[in-house]
Design a protein around this motif. Structure first.
Motif, PDB file in Angstrom:
ATOM      1  N   ASP A 603      -3.167  -8.041   4.666  1.00  0.00           N
ATOM      2  CA  ASP A 603      -4.167  -6.975   4.734  1.00  0.00           C
ATOM      3  C   ASP A 603      -5.100  -6.928   3.531  1.00  0.00           C
ATOM      4  OD1 ASP A 603      -2.364  -6.247   2.845  1.00  0.00           O
ATOM      5  OD2 ASP A 603      -1.883  -4.278   3.718  1.00  0.00           O
ATOM      6  N   TRP A 604      -5.078  -7.983   2.691  1.00  0.00           N
ATOM      7  CA  TRP A 604      -5.933  -7.912   1.500  1.00  0.00           C
ATOM      8  C   TRP A 604      -7.407  -7.779   1.871  1.00  0.00           C
ATOM      9  CZ3 TRP A 604      -9.592 -11.691   1.188  1.00  0.00           C
ATOM     10  CH2 TRP A 604      -9.378 -12.862   1.950  1.00  0.00           C
ATOM     11  N   GLU A 605      -7.824  -8.397   2.955  1.00  0.00           N
ATOM     12  CA  GLU A 605      -9.217  -8.314   3.371  1.00  0.00           C
ATOM     13  C   GLU A 605      -9.554  -6.882   3.797  1.00  0.00           C
ATOM     14  OE1 GLU A 605     -12.142 -10.297   6.780  1.00  0.00           O
ATOM     15  OE2 GLU A 605     -10.095 -11.053   6.465  1.00  0.00           O
ATOM     16  N   TYR A 606      -8.625  -6.277   4.543  1.00  0.00           N
ATOM     17  CA  TYR A 606      -8.880  -4.913   5.011  1.00  0.00           C
ATOM     18  C   TYR A 606      -8.760  -3.896   3.865  1.00  0.00           C
ATOM     19  CZ  TYR A 606      -8.295  -7.257   9.455  1.00  0.00           C
ATOM     20  OH  TYR A 606      -8.415  -8.115  10.512  1.00  0.00           O
ATOM     21  N   ARG A 607      -7.826  -4.167   2.914  1.00  0.00           N
ATOM     22  CA  ARG A 607      -7.744  -3.282   1.734  1.00  0.00           C
ATOM     23  C   ARG A 607      -9.024  -3.376   0.896  1.00  0.00           C
ATOM     24  NH1 ARG A 607      -2.879  -1.065   0.621  1.00  0.00           N
ATOM     25  NH2 ARG A 607      -1.075  -1.848   1.811  1.00  0.00           N
ATOM     26  N   ALA A 609     -11.975  -4.100   2.026  1.00  0.00           N
ATOM     27  CA  ALA A 609     -13.039  -3.391   2.735  1.00  0.00           C
ATOM     28  C   ALA A 609     -12.892  -1.877   2.555  1.00  0.00           C
ATOM     29  CB  ALA A 609     -13.014  -3.758   4.214  1.00  0.00           C
ATOM     30  N   LEU A 610     -11.629  -1.392   2.578  1.00  0.00           N
ATOM     31  CA  LEU A 610     -11.394   0.037   2.395  1.00  0.00           C
ATOM     32  C   LEU A 610     -11.801   0.475   0.978  1.00  0.00           C
ATOM     33  CD1 LEU A 610     -10.297   2.755   3.346  1.00  0.00           C
ATOM     34  CD2 LEU A 610      -8.002   1.982   2.655  1.00  0.00           C
ATOM     35  N   ALA A 611     -11.432  -0.296  -0.030  1.00  0.00           N
ATOM     36  CA  ALA A 611     -11.778   0.059  -1.406  1.00  0.00           C
ATOM     37  C   ALA A 611     -13.290   0.048  -1.609  1.00  0.00           C
ATOM     38  CB  ALA A 611     -11.104  -0.912  -2.376  1.00  0.00           C
ATOM     39  N   GLN A 612     -13.950  -0.914  -0.986  1.00  0.00           N
ATOM     40  CA  GLN A 612     -15.406  -0.995  -1.105  1.00  0.00           C
ATOM     41  C   GLN A 612     -16.065   0.236  -0.470  1.00  0.00           C
ATOM     42  OE1 GLN A 612     -17.042  -4.466   0.659  1.00  0.00           O
ATOM     43  NE2 GLN A 612     -19.115  -4.116  -0.064  1.00  0.00           N
ATOM     44  N   ALA A 613     -15.563   0.627   0.729  1.00  0.00           N
ATOM     45  CA  ALA A 613     -16.140   1.791   1.402  1.00  0.00           C
ATOM     46  C   ALA A 613     -15.884   3.066   0.598  1.00  0.00           C
ATOM     47  CB  ALA A 613     -15.557   1.915   2.810  1.00  0.00           C
ATOM     48  N   GLU A 614     -14.674   3.191   0.021  1.00  0.00           N
ATOM     49  CA  GLU A 614     -14.366   4.382  -0.768  1.00  0.00           C
ATOM     50  C   GLU A 614     -15.263   4.452  -2.012  1.00  0.00           C
ATOM     51  OE1 GLU A 614     -10.233   3.941  -1.463  1.00  0.00           O
ATOM     52  OE2 GLU A 614      -9.639   5.049   0.356  1.00  0.00           O
ATOM     53  N   VAL A 650     -15.121   4.645   5.597  1.00  0.00           N
ATOM     54  CA  VAL A 650     -13.784   4.739   5.012  1.00  0.00           C
ATOM     55  C   VAL A 650     -12.746   4.983   6.094  1.00  0.00           C
ATOM     56  CG1 VAL A 650     -12.312   6.156   3.528  1.00  0.00           C
ATOM     57  CG2 VAL A 650     -14.584   5.432   2.734  1.00  0.00           C
ATOM     58  N   GLN A 651     -13.078   5.869   7.018  1.00  0.00           N
ATOM     59  CA  GLN A 651     -12.124   6.148   8.109  1.00  0.00           C
ATOM     60  C   GLN A 651     -11.891   4.914   8.968  1.00  0.00           C
ATOM     61  OE1 GLN A 651     -13.935   9.459  10.094  1.00  0.00           O
ATOM     62  NE2 GLN A 651     -13.255  10.976   8.568  1.00  0.00           N
ATOM     63  N   THR A 655      -8.512   2.833   9.412  1.00  0.00           N
ATOM     64  CA  THR A 655      -7.912   2.580  10.735  1.00  0.00           C
ATOM     65  C   THR A 655      -7.596   1.094  10.895  1.00  0.00           C
ATOM     66  OG1 THR A 655      -9.131   4.430  11.681  1.00  0.00           O
ATOM     67  CG2 THR A 655      -8.269   2.777  13.217  1.00  0.00           C
ATOM     68  N   ARG A 656      -8.549   0.222  10.492  1.00  0.00           N
ATOM     69  CA  ARG A 656      -8.304  -1.217  10.608  1.00  0.00           C
ATOM     70  C   ARG A 656      -7.134  -1.638   9.724  1.00  0.00           C
ATOM     71  NH1 ARG A 656     -14.087  -1.518  10.714  1.00  0.00           N
ATOM     72  NH2 ARG A 656     -14.112  -1.914   8.464  1.00  0.00           N
TER      73      ARG A 656
END
Length: 802
Positions: A603-607, A609-614, A650-651, A655-656
């Motif tokens: 999940d490093w790619e999705y993490r 993406a989440l950190a970037q959005a936050e 972020v949401q 979710t992803r």
């Protein structure tokens, strides 16, 4: 070791090394000629071979070098100087002025010859070749002869060794070729399991490999005699279909002792006896080998007369024995297929016989006769016509339920069956091309017209008759004129006999429908009236009491049938995002709950993406707050929109990220074998990661006869006894009653699906047993005689109902 003499320099060691670099005769001969020609400028060198290296009666040129002196390709062994060399086997030196042109006429020279020198190449005191040196510039002497003697000795050994190498190489290639041929033949033999196709393949391939005039394949008969089943080529001493017993010929003797036989001479007593009465084309050489299958004789294969006229040898017999082994395997497989087909035919015949003899329903019987044999007999259409009280009627046709004998597609068949019934004998007619098989002209004309109209090419009809007369006729037809084999004809004769008896019984039963019921009743009435009055009264009282009991006393009504545990509820765990499995948290057989994480994807790619959005969300909030502090409403509004957008991102990213955790959709047990080995595998959308089965409750399908289907109710109590647990009864309730019936064992059934708790997981899918379902309380008479009443009512309705 260099040799120097009179200006002649030769290095024997270097020559030996160069000769050893080559393995074959011709290259070694060319090297030898080239070395000598280089050592003697202005001379021509020819290397000849004879004996083991070539034809023993001639000299054959292997190599030439130096000045132009072209020899003939082959020279008689005793010709000229070469003939003297062949007789004396020693080095010869001749000067040109002492020679006549005829003594070396085998060489085409156009210059004056100064000297002629010969060296014999000898191995084991026999000539294998010669070195011929023709000098045009220098007069050769004894010193040249002595200097070149060592070269001749080395060359002779080298050429002899090259010949041995070539023979070994040739033998190796022949062995490889023979093995390849045997392998290919084994594949060809295994390419079919049809006996009538396999025998010609065996005969032709064996004949092709042995290069002989004829190959005969004999197979063992039940009486231990041999029958010639196939002949490839021409052998006038035997013919296909002939029989031979031990002592009556070579194949019979081989079948008796199981030993292969090689006969090389035509004057052998066994061949003389076999060729008796044959003027031309008799067998002059013969090899015979048994065909053995697991130490049991299957047959014998024999080959006669090689095409090149040379007698067979031990190598040929060995080859035939190996081919017989391959043929034995192929024949064994073909016999297994034939046995399976025979079993299938017998099973079908038994099934058909059971069908037509287990019922007196004439319509059902007729449909069975015209449809069921199609499983083993390749006909396209069958028909049965009945004759009753002198009246003819077409009664059944394959695939037709509503029969109209005047329909365009049925009328020609009806007419031809009517004609065949009048002939009172078996009619079997085939058309190949324009030829009709029947010898009678009127029959040929009738069937030529019939085949042209219907497109059929084969017709077979057999009368159905017994001691009391004709019952009818059975006819079959196909567009293949040879659709019936001898085995099929035997089956049809048995089927015709069984059908005749069954149809006769059905006709008699149909004519007298009540005789089997009324006769026993009348006999019992006479016995009852003959009893004493007091006894009759007691019996009447008991009968009235029984009627009251049957009409009033309630009994529980249960319907029953075969039970099968249906497949358990199954849920598939599939990823909603693509990724590589980083960790598997369960094993096969583990209990899981709904929503439990059973595996995780990388999940490093999705993490990220989440950190970037936050981060972008926080940045937008910060800019909005700054704009508000500066009373810049316009900029604050823009940043508010950006903040809302990144909040939604972020949401979505969260979710992803959550979807990288694979969760169980239901409570159950992991059923995928070795699921822990899935770690490291990449999953795409829709790929199945694992199966989870819910075994807490099972569904048991109980098949209920159509006559009892109306008694089934959802929620009714059910009891199931499984074969795997004969001492335990499982209780449950009917959850579903199937709305549509299915055919099972020639009767229509409906399924009552009973749900049974299975907390300990002992009930498994596929278990079988019996089930009972409670239908409530009913009068004893209804419970005990319900089926009898239904049967009587259905028959009465079929006779008298509207």
């Amino acid at each position: 070791m260099p040799i120097q003499s009179s200006g002649l320099t030769l290095n024997i060691s270097a020559l030996s090394v160069r000769l050893l670099e080559e393995h074959e005769v011709l290259p070694r001969a060319r090297i030898t000629a080239q070395i000598i020609a280089e050592a003697l400028p202005g001379s021509a060198v020819n290397i000849y071979a004879t004996g083991p290296l070539a034809d023993a009666d001639v000299w054959t040129v292997l190599a030439s070098a130096g000045e132009a002196a072209i020899p003939e390709a082959t020279i008689p062994l005793q010709h000229g100087m070469l003939g003297i060399l062949a007789r004396e086997l020693k080095s010869l030196l001749f000067q040109g002025n002492s020679l006549s042109r005829e003594e070396y006429s085998h060489v085409n020279v156009r210059r004056t010859l100064h000297s002629l020198l010969y060296f014999p190449l000898v191995q084991e005191e026999a000539a294998i070749g010669a070195i011929e040196i023709l000098s045009f510039d220098t007069k050769l002497s004894e010193m040249h002869l002595n200097a070149l003697a060592g070269v001749a000795e080395v060359a002779g050994a080298a050429l002899y060794g090259g010949q041995i190498y070539q023979e070994e190489h040739h033998n190796t290639l022949e062995s490889i070729t023979r093995l390849t041929q045997l392998y290919d033949i084994e594949k060809v033999f295994s390419s079919t399991l049809e006996m009538d196709q396999l025998l010609p393949i065996i005969g032709s391939k064996v004949r092709e490999m042995l290069e002989c005039e004829a190959v005969n394949v004999w197979l063992l008969e039940p009486d231990e005699s041999l029958r010639l089943m196939h002949q490839a080529g021409n052998d006038p001493t035997v013919y296909e279909g002939s029989l031979q017993k031990p002592g009556e010929g070579v194949p019979g003797d081989v079948s008796d002792n199981g030993e292969p036989v090689l006969i090389e001479r035509p004057d052998d007593e066994r061949l003389v006896r076999r060729n008796h009465g044959i003027e031309e084309g008799g067998v002059v050489s013969l090899i015979v080998a048994p065909i053995m299958d697991r130490d049991s004789l299957v047959g014998v294969i024999e080959a006669g007369n090689r095409l090149d006229g040379i007698p067979f040898d031990e190598d040929d017999l060995f080859t035939l024995s190996r081919l017989a082994e391959s043929a034995a395997i192929a024949l064994h497989n073909a016999s297994l297929l034939a046995a399976e087909r025979k079993v299938e035919v017998l099973e079908t015949l038994v099934t058909v016989s059971h069908e037509i003899t287990s019922t007196l329903n004439l319509e059902r019987m007729l449909q069975t006769i015209v449809n069921a044999p199609q499983a083993v007999i390749p006909y396209e259409r069958a028909a049965v016509a009945l004759e009753h009280h002198g009246k003819y009627k077409l009664s059944a046709v394959t695939g037709v339920t509503q029969l109209d004998s005047d329909a365009p597609e049925i009328a020609p068949l009806n007419n031809i069956l009517r004609w065949a019934l009048l002939s009172e004998e078996i009619v079997h007619v085939k058309q190949h091309g324009d030829e009709i098989s029947d010898p009678r002209s009127e029959t040929q004309a009738k069937f030529r017209s019939y085949f042209q109209e219907t497109g059929m090419r084969g017709f077979y009809a057999t009368p159905l008759s017994d001691d009391t007369g004709r019952v009818g006729i059975l006819g079959l037809e196909s567009s293949d004129p040879d659709f019936l084999s001898p085995a099929h004809l035997e089956i049809l004769q048995v089927l015709a006999g069984q059908a005749t008896v069954a149809l006769r019984n059905a006709q008699m039963y149909k004519e007298v429908p009540f005789i089997s019921v009324l006769e026993p009743v009348l006999q019992r009435k006479r016995k009852f009236m003959a009893m004493e009055k007091r006894r009759r009264t007691a019996i009447v009282a008991l009968a009235v009491g029984a009627v009251i009991f049957l009409a009033v006393f309630p009994l529980p009504l249960r319907v029953q049938g075969n039970a099968v545990v249906a497949p358990a509820r199954l849920a598939k765990v599939q990823p909603e995002v693509e990724g590589v499995i980083s960790q598997v948290l369960v094993h096969e057989g583990d209990r899981v709950t709904q929503g439990q994480v059973i595996a995780e994807l990388q999940d490093w790619e999705y993490r990220s993406a989440l950190a970037q959005a936050e981060a972008k969300y926080r940045t937008a909030i910060l800019h909005m707050n700054r704009a508000l502090a500066a009373n810049d409403g316009s900029e604050a509004g823009i940043q508010r929109v950006q903040a809302d957008y990144w909040k939604s991102e972020v949401q979505r990213a969260s979710t992803r990220l959550d979807k990288t955790r694979l969760r169980s959709p239901i409570d159950g047990t992991v059923a995928t074998p070795h699921v822990e080995n899935m770690a490291g595998r990449r999953l795409q959308y829709g790929d199945n990661f694992a199966d989870v089965v819910d075994t807490s409750h099972v569904v048991v399908d109980v098949s209920i006869d159509a006559t009892d289907a109306t008694l089934l109710r959802v929620g009714a109590r059910g009891a199931v006894k499984l074969n795997s647990y004969p001492t335990h009864t499982f209780l449950g309730k009917v959850a579903v009653v199937s709305p549509m019936g299915v055919i099972q064992s020639d009767s229509r059934v409906f399924f009552a699906r009973i749900t049974i708790p299975n907390t300990d997981g002992i009930i498994r899918s596929g278990m079988e047993g019996a089930g009972k379902i409670s239908a409530g309380w009913y009068p004893a008479g209804y419970v005990l005689f319900r089926h009898v009443g239904i049967w009587l009512y259905s028959h009465l309705w079929s006779w008298f109902g509207l």
